[in-house]
Every structure is written in C-alpha cells, then in structure tokens.
Design a protein around this motif. Sequence first.
Motif, PDB file in Angstrom:
ATOM      1  N   PRO A 109      41.498  53.552  33.818  1.00 10.80           N
ATOM      2  CA  PRO A 109      40.563  52.656  33.135  1.00 10.80           C
ATOM      3  C   PRO A 109      39.451  52.145  34.044  1.00 10.80           C
ATOM      4  N   HIS A 164      34.390  44.002  30.152  1.00 12.25           N
ATOM      5  CA  HIS A 164      35.577  44.865  30.194  1.00 12.25           C
ATOM      6  C   HIS A 164      36.836  44.049  30.506  1.00 12.25           C
ATOM      7  N   ALA A 178      39.774  44.168  29.432  1.00 10.85           N
ATOM      8  CA  ALA A 178      41.026  44.926  29.548  1.00 10.85           C
ATOM      9  C   ALA A 178      41.219  45.482  30.958  1.00 10.85           C
ATOM     10  N   ASP A 211      40.631  41.014  35.175  1.00  9.50           N
ATOM     11  CA  ASP A 211      41.258  39.767  34.742  1.00  9.50           C
ATOM     12  C   ASP A 211      40.379  38.570  35.108  1.00  9.50           C
ATOM     13  N   ARG A 225      48.625  50.413  37.713  1.00 11.05           N
ATOM     14  CA  ARG A 225      48.401  50.482  36.266  1.00 11.05           C
ATOM     15  C   ARG A 225      48.579  51.865  35.823  1.00 11.05           C
TER      16      ARG A 225
END
Length: 87
Positions: A23, A48, A50, A53, A87
Amino acid sequence: MLDRGISIPDVLASVADVLRRGPMADVLPIMANAVSEGSNLSAAMAAHPAVFDATELALVETAEATGRLGDLFGRLQRRLEVLDAVR
C-alpha cells in the motif's frame, strides 16, 4: 535527502523504489504528484488514512511547521520501511 536539495517528490519516488510493493508503494507516486502540484506533504499524507496513521501525520505536520522536515523524513523513511514489511 531533503538536506541535500532533493525535492520531496523525488524523495517519495526514491522511497517507492525501495518499497516496490504494498500500500505504501502504491500511494507514494500519488503523493509525489500532489506535492508537485503544490500540496504540502502532510496534506498529501492525510489523503491516505489507510496508509498513514495519526501519529505519522502529526509528526510531519510538526516538522513542516518547525522547518525540520529533512530531519524527520530520514527517520520516517526508516520507520515506514519496517511498517510496510510488517503490513
């Protein structure tokens, strides 16, 4: 990198080359384009949620406000590489 006169879009492209997939790698070219068109880095990141953070966003906003973006970017790049691998 920023301290050596490399532009933010070029730094984002460099990070995308290191990450290559995931991502983060997907959004970095979009962010580079937004910054090239006049957006600041924190605004490009905020688009963005997602991927970035609230802590990462707050760090960049503070660095922009204090003129320490170059220092932060090196640390943030290392952190994002680790997070992307997890991730």
